[in-house]
Every structure is written in C-alpha cells, then in structure tokens.
Write a protein that holds these residues in place. Sequence first.
Motif, PDB file in Angstrom:
ATOM      1  N   ARG A 174      36.360  34.696  41.082  1.00  0.00           N
ATOM      2  CA  ARG A 174      37.778  34.603  41.388  1.00  0.00           C
ATOM      3  C   ARG A 174      38.607  35.158  40.245  1.00  0.00           C
ATOM      4  O   ARG A 174      38.283  34.933  39.092  1.00  0.00           O
ATOM      5  CB  ARG A 174      38.161  33.138  41.592  1.00  0.00           C
ATOM      6  CG  ARG A 174      37.758  32.627  42.914  1.00  0.00           C
ATOM      7  CD  ARG A 174      37.878  31.136  43.019  1.00  0.00           C
ATOM      8  NE  ARG A 174      37.466  30.808  44.368  1.00  0.00           N
ATOM      9  CZ  ARG A 174      38.263  30.957  45.429  1.00  0.00           C
ATOM     10  NH1 ARG A 174      39.512  31.324  45.265  1.00  0.00           N
ATOM     11  NH2 ARG A 174      37.810  30.711  46.623  1.00  0.00           N
ATOM     12  N   GLY A 175      39.650  35.879  40.578  1.00  0.00           N
ATOM     13  CA  GLY A 175      40.520  36.423  39.545  1.00  0.00           C
ATOM     14  C   GLY A 175      40.201  37.864  39.211  1.00  0.00           C
ATOM     15  O   GLY A 175      41.017  38.559  38.642  1.00  0.00           O
ATOM     16  N   HIS A 217      53.834  55.716  25.105  1.00  0.00           N
ATOM     17  CA  HIS A 217      52.886  54.758  24.521  1.00  0.00           C
ATOM     18  C   HIS A 217      53.553  53.970  23.402  1.00  0.00           C
ATOM     19  O   HIS A 217      54.372  54.511  22.646  1.00  0.00           O
ATOM     20  CB  HIS A 217      51.659  55.489  23.990  1.00  0.00           C
ATOM     21  CG  HIS A 217      50.878  56.174  25.081  1.00  0.00           C
ATOM     22  ND1 HIS A 217      49.976  55.494  25.880  1.00  0.00           N
ATOM     23  CD2 HIS A 217      50.903  57.439  25.530  1.00  0.00           C
ATOM     24  CE1 HIS A 217      49.471  56.338  26.768  1.00  0.00           C
ATOM     25  NE2 HIS A 217      50.014  57.520  26.582  1.00  0.00           N
ATOM     26  N   ALA A 218      53.169  52.703  23.311  1.00  0.00           N
ATOM     27  CA  ALA A 218      53.785  51.812  22.318  1.00  0.00           C
ATOM     28  C   ALA A 218      53.611  52.340  20.900  1.00  0.00           C
ATOM     29  O   ALA A 218      54.509  52.206  20.068  1.00  0.00           O
ATOM     30  CB  ALA A 218      53.186  50.415  22.449  1.00  0.00           C
ATOM     31  N   ARG A 231      40.199  23.600  42.688  1.00  0.00           N
ATOM     32  CA  ARG A 231      40.042  24.978  42.193  1.00  0.00           C
ATOM     33  C   ARG A 231      41.033  25.268  41.081  1.00  0.00           C
ATOM     34  O   ARG A 231      40.684  25.825  40.050  1.00  0.00           O
ATOM     35  CB  ARG A 231      40.355  25.965  43.328  1.00  0.00           C
ATOM     36  CG  ARG A 231      39.174  26.257  44.129  1.00  0.00           C
ATOM     37  CD  ARG A 231      39.231  27.608  44.800  1.00  0.00           C
ATOM     38  NE  ARG A 231      37.944  27.746  45.429  1.00  0.00           N
ATOM     39  CZ  ARG A 231      37.753  27.894  46.727  1.00  0.00           C
ATOM     40  NH1 ARG A 231      38.784  27.982  47.546  1.00  0.00           N
ATOM     41  NH2 ARG A 231      36.541  27.976  47.195  1.00  0.00           N
ATOM     42  N   LYS A 266      41.027  31.183  40.180  1.00  0.00           N
ATOM     43  CA  LYS A 266      42.165  31.827  40.842  1.00  0.00           C
ATOM     44  C   LYS A 266      42.107  31.579  42.341  1.00  0.00           C
ATOM     45  O   LYS A 266      41.040  31.413  42.924  1.00  0.00           O
ATOM     46  CB  LYS A 266      42.142  33.342  40.604  1.00  0.00           C
ATOM     47  CG  LYS A 266      42.236  33.753  39.149  1.00  0.00           C
ATOM     48  CD  LYS A 266      43.579  33.433  38.549  1.00  0.00           C
ATOM     49  CE  LYS A 266      43.647  33.872  37.101  1.00  0.00           C
ATOM     50  NZ  LYS A 266      44.500  32.983  36.302  1.00  0.00           N
ATOM     51  N   GLU A 278      42.716  33.378  45.896  1.00  0.00           N
ATOM     52  CA  GLU A 278      42.735  34.756  46.391  1.00  0.00           C
ATOM     53  C   GLU A 278      43.337  34.792  47.803  1.00  0.00           C
ATOM     54  O   GLU A 278      43.372  33.777  48.490  1.00  0.00           O
ATOM     55  CB  GLU A 278      41.318  35.338  46.352  1.00  0.00           C
ATOM     56  CG  GLU A 278      40.725  35.472  44.935  1.00  0.00           C
ATOM     57  CD  GLU A 278      41.443  36.513  44.048  1.00  0.00           C
ATOM     58  OE1 GLU A 278      42.262  37.285  44.590  1.00  0.00           O
ATOM     59  OE2 GLU A 278      41.179  36.526  42.828  1.00  0.00           O
ATOM     60  N   PRO A 279      43.815  35.985  48.229  1.00  0.00           N
ATOM     61  CA  PRO A 279      44.616  36.082  49.457  1.00  0.00           C
ATOM     62  C   PRO A 279      44.025  35.389  50.686  1.00  0.00           C
ATOM     63  O   PRO A 279      44.758  34.817  51.472  1.00  0.00           O
ATOM     64  CB  PRO A 279      44.725  37.588  49.693  1.00  0.00           C
ATOM     65  CG  PRO A 279      44.613  38.182  48.346  1.00  0.00           C
ATOM     66  CD  PRO A 279      43.698  37.294  47.559  1.00  0.00           C
ATOM     67  N   ASP A 289      42.052  32.802  50.870  1.00  0.00           N
ATOM     68  CA  ASP A 289      41.791  31.367  50.724  1.00  0.00           C
ATOM     69  C   ASP A 289      42.833  30.556  51.487  1.00  0.00           C
ATOM     70  O   ASP A 289      43.979  30.985  51.631  1.00  0.00           O
ATOM     71  CB  ASP A 289      41.897  30.946  49.246  1.00  0.00           C
ATOM     72  CG  ASP A 289      40.783  31.550  48.407  1.00  0.00           C
ATOM     73  OD1 ASP A 289      39.748  31.910  48.986  1.00  0.00           O
ATOM     74  OD2 ASP A 289      40.970  31.663  47.180  1.00  0.00           O
ATOM     75  N   GLY A 331      45.548  35.170  42.186  1.00  0.00           N
ATOM     76  CA  GLY A 331      44.823  36.344  41.689  1.00  0.00           C
ATOM     77  C   GLY A 331      45.616  37.646  41.677  1.00  0.00           C
ATOM     78  O   GLY A 331      45.745  38.287  40.632  1.00  0.00           O
ATOM     79  N   ARG A 387      46.697  39.683  38.272  1.00  0.00           N
ATOM     80  CA  ARG A 387      46.196  41.038  37.992  1.00  0.00           C
ATOM     81  C   ARG A 387      47.348  42.030  37.863  1.00  0.00           C
ATOM     82  O   ARG A 387      47.308  42.944  37.033  1.00  0.00           O
ATOM     83  CB  ARG A 387      45.211  41.473  39.073  1.00  0.00           C
ATOM     84  CG  ARG A 387      43.897  40.690  39.015  1.00  0.00           C
ATOM     85  CD  ARG A 387      42.835  41.278  39.934  1.00  0.00           C
ATOM     86  NE  ARG A 387      43.090  41.044  41.346  1.00  0.00           N
ATOM     87  CZ  ARG A 387      42.742  39.951  42.027  1.00  0.00           C
ATOM     88  NH1 ARG A 387      42.113  38.962  41.407  1.00  0.00           N
ATOM     89  NH2 ARG A 387      42.991  39.832  43.317  1.00  0.00           N
ATOM     90  N   ARG A 415      48.458  44.479  34.445  1.00  0.00           N
ATOM     91  CA  ARG A 415      48.834  45.886  34.495  1.00  0.00           C
ATOM     92  C   ARG A 415      50.231  46.114  33.900  1.00  0.00           C
ATOM     93  O   ARG A 415      50.466  47.042  33.127  1.00  0.00           O
ATOM     94  CB  ARG A 415      48.827  46.354  35.958  1.00  0.00           C
ATOM     95  CG  ARG A 415      47.649  47.240  36.284  1.00  0.00           C
ATOM     96  CD  ARG A 415      47.424  47.376  37.784  1.00  0.00           C
ATOM     97  NE  ARG A 415      46.072  46.948  38.067  1.00  0.00           N
ATOM     98  CZ  ARG A 415      45.709  46.170  39.054  1.00  0.00           C
ATOM     99  NH1 ARG A 415      46.597  45.718  39.915  1.00  0.00           N
ATOM    100  NH2 ARG A 415      44.449  45.828  39.201  1.00  0.00           N
ATOM    101  N   SER A 463      54.977  47.046  26.470  1.00  0.00           N
ATOM    102  CA  SER A 463      55.146  47.032  25.026  1.00  0.00           C
ATOM    103  C   SER A 463      55.947  48.261  24.562  1.00  0.00           C
ATOM    104  O   SER A 463      56.789  48.174  23.671  1.00  0.00           O
ATOM    105  CB  SER A 463      53.766  46.956  24.376  1.00  0.00           C
ATOM    106  OG  SER A 463      53.837  47.361  23.060  1.00  0.00           O
ATOM    107  N   PHE A 464      55.702  49.393  25.204  1.00  0.00           N
ATOM    108  CA  PHE A 464      56.482  50.595  24.905  1.00  0.00           C
ATOM    109  C   PHE A 464      57.973  50.361  25.181  1.00  0.00           C
ATOM    110  O   PHE A 464      58.829  50.791  24.421  1.00  0.00           O
ATOM    111  CB  PHE A 464      55.893  51.798  25.674  1.00  0.00           C
ATOM    112  CG  PHE A 464      56.874  52.685  26.404  1.00  0.00           C
ATOM    113  CD1 PHE A 464      57.905  53.332  25.733  1.00  0.00           C
ATOM    114  CD2 PHE A 464      56.741  52.907  27.770  1.00  0.00           C
ATOM    115  CE1 PHE A 464      58.799  54.167  26.421  1.00  0.00           C
ATOM    116  CE2 PHE A 464      57.620  53.735  28.451  1.00  0.00           C
ATOM    117  CZ  PHE A 464      58.660  54.360  27.772  1.00  0.00           C
ATOM    118  N   GLN A 476      59.797  47.603  24.995  1.00  0.00           N
ATOM    119  CA  GLN A 476      60.479  46.812  23.983  1.00  0.00           C
ATOM    120  C   GLN A 476      60.624  47.605  22.686  1.00  0.00           C
ATOM    121  O   GLN A 476      61.672  47.602  22.048  1.00  0.00           O
ATOM    122  CB  GLN A 476      59.731  45.497  23.722  1.00  0.00           C
ATOM    123  CG  GLN A 476      60.580  44.553  22.885  1.00  0.00           C
ATOM    124  CD  GLN A 476      59.860  43.285  22.469  1.00  0.00           C
ATOM    125  OE1 GLN A 476      58.642  43.189  22.540  1.00  0.00           O
ATOM    126  NE2 GLN A 476      60.616  42.304  22.037  1.00  0.00           N
TER     127      GLN A 476
END
Lengths: 95, 323
Positions: free
Chosen positions: A17-18, A82-83, B24, B30, B32-33, B35, B156, B160, B164, B170-171, B173
């Motif tokens: 999961r995850g 890119h940072a 759980r 996590k 998931e869709p 579940d 989940g 995820r 991403r 970070s760029f 900020q």
Amino acid sequence: MSQSNMKLYEVFIRGRRGLDHKHVGSLHAEDSEQALEYARDVYTRRGEGISIWVVNSSDICASQESDCESFYDPLDDKPYRHATHYQLPEKVNNM
Amino acid sequence: MNMSTMNLNRSQDEAELEAEFQRRIDNEEKIEPKDWMPEAYRKNLIRQISQHAHSEVIGMQPEGNWITRAPSLHRKAVLLAKVQDEAGHGLYLYSAAETLGISREELIDALHTGAAKYASIFNYPSLSWADMGAIGWLVDGAAIVNQVSLQRTSYGPYARGMVRICKEESFHQRQGYHILMTLMEGDERQRKMAQDAVNRFWWPSLMMFGPHDSDSEHSGQSMTWKIKRQSNDELRQKFVDQSVEQAEAIGLTLPDPDLRWNEERGHYDFGEIDWDEFYSVIAGNGHCNRDRVAHHRRAHDEGAWVREALDAYENKRAAARTA
C-alpha cells in the motif's frame, strides 16, 4: 497448442500500500479475468504484492526513446528550473 | 429475514468495515482507490484535494500578472516555468481527486459556484515585481511546509501526488528568495519595494495554515483519519521558525512586533493573526475574490471550442473506423 485466441497482457503489481503499481512482465491469456489469475500464478508466488493490474498490451500507447529529443526534451538548456540553480547564502541554503 | 434485521446486518457489516479501515490507518498503511472507505472520509478528501488543486490553478493568476513585466528575460523565463509547474500540480491533484469518483466537470463547477474554496492568499493582489519574490519565498514556502507533511497523508494517490509536487517546489521558493535577495542588494528604492512586499504577504502567509486547532472545523476527524498529519498550529510554528533566519540573512524585517525567540519553548513567539480579515477574505470579500473566479470562468468558457473540437474530431475518427 494454438494460441489463436490468446492476447498479450502486461502485468503491473503494487508491492505494498502506498506504492505505485510497477510493471513486472507480460503473459498470454484469453481474457482479462484469466490474465489476472495467470498473473497471480506466475508473478506473485513469493508475496510480491497486494494488487495486480493487467492491461492489454495492444492498449498501451508508448513513446519511443529515439523520439526523445523532439517529443520530450528534458530542457537541459533551462537550468533555472532546478533548485540548485539558485545560489543562496550558506545560512539559508537548506531551503 | 425482515427489514429491520437486514438493516441491522448492514450496519454491522459497515461497522466491521470501518474498524478494518481504521486499523489500516492506525498501522500507517495507505488507503487505495478501490478500498472500502467511509463516505465522510471520501467527502473530506474530495474537499481537501480539490481545494488544493484549485489553489494551484488560481495561484497562477497573481504571478501570471507579472510575466509580461518581468525585469529581465531570465526572470521572465523563470516565472513562466514556475507558472507552468503550478498548472501541472493542479493536474496531479485533480487526477488524485478523480480517483475518489468525482468528475473534472463537477470539480470545476464547484470552483465557479463558490462551493469549493482555494487558498485565500491568492485573493490578495500582486502589486509590484517584489511580490513575485515574496510569493515564491513566503507563499510557496508555507505551501511546502504543508505539503511535506502531506506526503504522509493516508490516501495513497494524494500522498504520491505530494511527493511529485514537493520535488518541484523547492525551485519555486528559492527563485522567490533570490528575487528578494537581489532587490535587497540594490538601491534604497529596491530595498523598500522588497520590504513592502514582505509586509503585505507575511500575515496572509501565516493565515494559509488555517484557523487555530481549537477552532478548526475539520481538524479532529482529519487527524484521526491521518488525512492531515500535523495540526495547523504546529505547521504554522514550523514556518515561522524557519522564516525568521531567512529574513535576517538578507536584511528583511518580518512585520510583527511580538516576534521573539522563546528559549523555554524552543520556538519563536509571534503575534495574533487578524482573524476577522481571514474570515472576511474566505467569505469572498478579499481584494480579488470576484476577479479570480471570473477570470477562471472566462478562460474556461473561452476554451470551450477546444473541447468541442476534440470531441468532433474523435467522433469523426470513430465514424471512419466503423465505415
């Protein structure tokens, strides 16, 4: 044995999961239900995962590595995305 | 079996499913869709994820405002790339929301009618170039604090998506901070412009974390379900603590006379947020609320021909295949 009705399926497994489903291989089956059972028999013999996806190989639309440059240029000429491009004072550089 | 025993069985089943669901979550697994999940969990997630998606998309407007007026070609290219990233983040989040069984049309419609909210910081205007710095440093900075925490959310696809998004943030900020740093190295007028932007964006950035824990309508249940992993006040404190040093490093002052280090707590104390302003902006009375939604609606309506053309093209191709 004739495989005339057999279709090629791609198999994806969610390790736990995850996590995203990951491609693990392919197999032939008559239909998606059978493909799921085969995938279970072949690809999950040692607790590899908790969820299987099977997809008709013919339904996968794929880009080619040779098209990379024109199709999805990584834009290496734009380093400011890119940072690490931004030089900051040492004290605050963990931003 | 009569009706009432059937209902009883159903609610027993439901109770068992709910116990399994909570087990759980307590085990850090996590969801998931596909579940089973309580209806309220699904609703709460749709509310939060869509609000997050709308924020990414509406957030393009205050920055889009300065693309044509960026002070150099380099800054313009950076700002364009950042705004493009925000559009992508909106897409990741809409897709995560859609795994819960709601359609894109419904989500957009809720934004237009006001049934769904977005971060109210975007209802403040971007008045000067320095605002691009303050937004990147403070607004994206606050968003990152929240999003880093949400990488551990219990759903989940949302978790995820956050991983991403955090990789790309970070760029955002750093480029904002770099704008302010450059202005602070400039002349008196430029330093004033940077300080003015920080003065206007500091408090609304603190408001981004939402009401105090004690007043937060959704917090308790969201924490039990681990949709939220840290409370509004915890995250806000983290943001204040990290911002003080960053401001000092380039000679900016945060506009809060009560801001001081508290040795005992190991954190900065800070002043009280103007909650009347917070609730008033959420209620639709910020400087730009009506403009932001009207602009989105207009862009959406003006794009209708593209959706129709795609449809027509697909119909034509389908007809050709069957012919």
